[in-house]
Motif scaffolding. Structure first.
Motif, PDB file in Angstrom:
ATOM      1  N   ASN A 226       0.815  -1.215   0.000  1.00  0.00           N
ATOM      2  CA  ASN A 226       0.000   0.000   0.000  1.00  0.00           C
ATOM      3  C   ASN A 226       0.850   1.268   0.000  1.00  0.00           C
ATOM      4  OD1 ASN A 226      -2.581  -1.145  -0.087  1.00  0.00           O
ATOM      5  ND2 ASN A 226      -2.636  -1.465   2.123  1.00  0.00           N
TER       6      ASN A 226
ATOM      7  N   GLU B 223       2.007   1.690  -3.582  1.00  0.00           N
ATOM      8  CA  GLU B 223       0.919   2.181  -4.429  1.00  0.00           C
ATOM      9  C   GLU B 223       0.671   3.668  -4.178  1.00  0.00           C
ATOM     10  OE1 GLU B 223      -0.803   0.771  -6.797  1.00  0.00           O
ATOM     11  OE2 GLU B 223      -0.562  -1.401  -6.556  1.00  0.00           O
TER      12      GLU B 223
ATOM     13  N   SER C 131      -5.054  -0.437  -6.193  1.00  0.00           N
ATOM     14  CA  SER C 131      -5.180  -0.394  -4.733  1.00  0.00           C
ATOM     15  C   SER C 131      -6.197   0.666  -4.326  1.00  0.00           C
ATOM     16  CB  SER C 131      -3.828  -0.085  -4.079  1.00  0.00           C
ATOM     17  OG  SER C 131      -3.987   0.132  -2.693  1.00  0.00           O
TER      18      SER C 131
ATOM     19  N   VAL D  33      -7.145   1.144  -1.313  1.00  0.00           N
ATOM     20  CA  VAL D  33      -6.621   1.724  -0.076  1.00  0.00           C
ATOM     21  C   VAL D  33      -5.743   2.923  -0.387  1.00  0.00           C
ATOM     22  CG1 VAL D  33      -5.088   1.351   1.887  1.00  0.00           C
ATOM     23  CG2 VAL D  33      -6.758  -0.399   1.267  1.00  0.00           C
ATOM     24  N   ALA D  34      -4.788   2.741  -1.310  1.00  0.00           N
ATOM     25  CA  ALA D  34      -3.868   3.827  -1.654  1.00  0.00           C
ATOM     26  C   ALA D  34      -4.596   4.997  -2.298  1.00  0.00           C
ATOM     27  CB  ALA D  34      -2.776   3.300  -2.584  1.00  0.00           C
TER      28      ALA D  34
ATOM     29  N   CYS E 261      -1.677   8.924   5.054  1.00  0.00           N
ATOM     30  CA  CYS E 261      -1.074   7.613   4.799  1.00  0.00           C
ATOM     31  C   CYS E 261      -1.184   6.817   6.092  1.00  0.00           C
ATOM     32  CB  CYS E 261       0.383   7.750   4.365  1.00  0.00           C
ATOM     33  SG  CYS E 261       1.184   6.166   3.992  1.00  0.00           S
TER      34      CYS E 261
ATOM     35  N   THR F 128      -0.536   3.961   7.200  1.00  0.00           N
ATOM     36  CA  THR F 128       0.234   2.730   7.277  1.00  0.00           C
ATOM     37  C   THR F 128       0.492   2.346   8.734  1.00  0.00           C
ATOM     38  OG1 THR F 128       2.328   1.651   6.675  1.00  0.00           O
ATOM     39  CG2 THR F 128       2.408   4.013   7.092  1.00  0.00           C
TER      40      THR F 128
END
Length: 226
Positions: free
Chosen positions: A136, A139, A163, A165-166, A175, A177
């Protein structure tokens, strides 16, 4: 371990001086000052925003020196390129687009990403590999780089990523993450922070669309490593 460097093409490692053997280094073939750089921060300052930049990371200085002498054509954008000139895409796909994809060898890297012009089937940019990263993250960074490329150079009006999500991260300028900040992740988090800063300070008009893999097949930027 120390070694002497005699390559006159190296920018930031001065000739004839003993320097530490570095774990990874970056070759800039096309950028503000071509040469070999010890850190991504140094490399990034040479290529980010530079039209048609060509750079790549290597595991050892020896590999980097050879690659610099060889030229970018032998090393940049050569991994797993599998284009089919006769492939037909549905009319609903915007042909004037950049398609992006990621290769991530494990849950936390190594990771690399690239963007390809769909109409002309050529690599627009390719980054990595980074020792730490996720799919992710890759991406997300690929989409942001494609947006920045279009904002600077025009030509394309659409970006495709597989993606969702991205795409959401880009839309919300965040972001999310779970990759923790540490000494090992310092490099990739610095790149993420820089991408987020650009998104928050700039506007863009190109469309970012989800690639429908189940209907259209693998995204053309796919590395073919599944």
């Amino acid at each position: 371990m120390y070694m002497a460097c005699d390559n006159p093409g190296i920018t930031n490692i001065r000739k004839g001086i003993l320097v530490p053997m570095i774990q990874k280094c970056y070759v800039v073939w096309v950028g503000r000052t071509p040469g070999i750089y010890e850190t991504w921060d140094e490399c990034k300052s040479e290529v980010v925003g530079f039209p048609e930049a060509r750079c790549k990371g290597f595991s050892t200085l020896e590999q980097a020196e050879k690659a610099l002498k060889d030229g970018w054509e032998k090393h940049w954008g050569k991994k797993d390129q599998k284009y089919k000139a006769d492939i037909k895409y549905p009319d609903e796909i915007q042909k004037n687009s950049i398609v992006v994809d990621v290769s991530c060898s494990g849950p936390n890297g190594p990771m690399e990403y690239r963007g390809i012009g769909l109409k002309e089937k050529r690599i627009i940019f390719e980054r990595g590999s980074f020792r730490v990263g996720t799919n992710n993250i890759g991406e997300f960074l690929a989409i942001v780089e494609a947006i920045r490329h279009i904002a600077k150079n025009g030509h394309y009006d659409t970006i495709y990523s597989d993606s969702q999500v991205a795409i959401g991260w880009v839309r919300n300028k965040t972001c999310k993450t779970t990759l923790e900040r540490s000494e090992a992740t310092k490099e990739i988090h610095a790149i993420i922070d820089e991408a987020l800063e650009w998104l928050r300070k700039n506007k863009y008009s190109c469309k970012v669309i989800k690639w429908k893999t189940t209907q259209w097949g693998e995204i053309p930027a796919d590395y073919g490593r599944k």
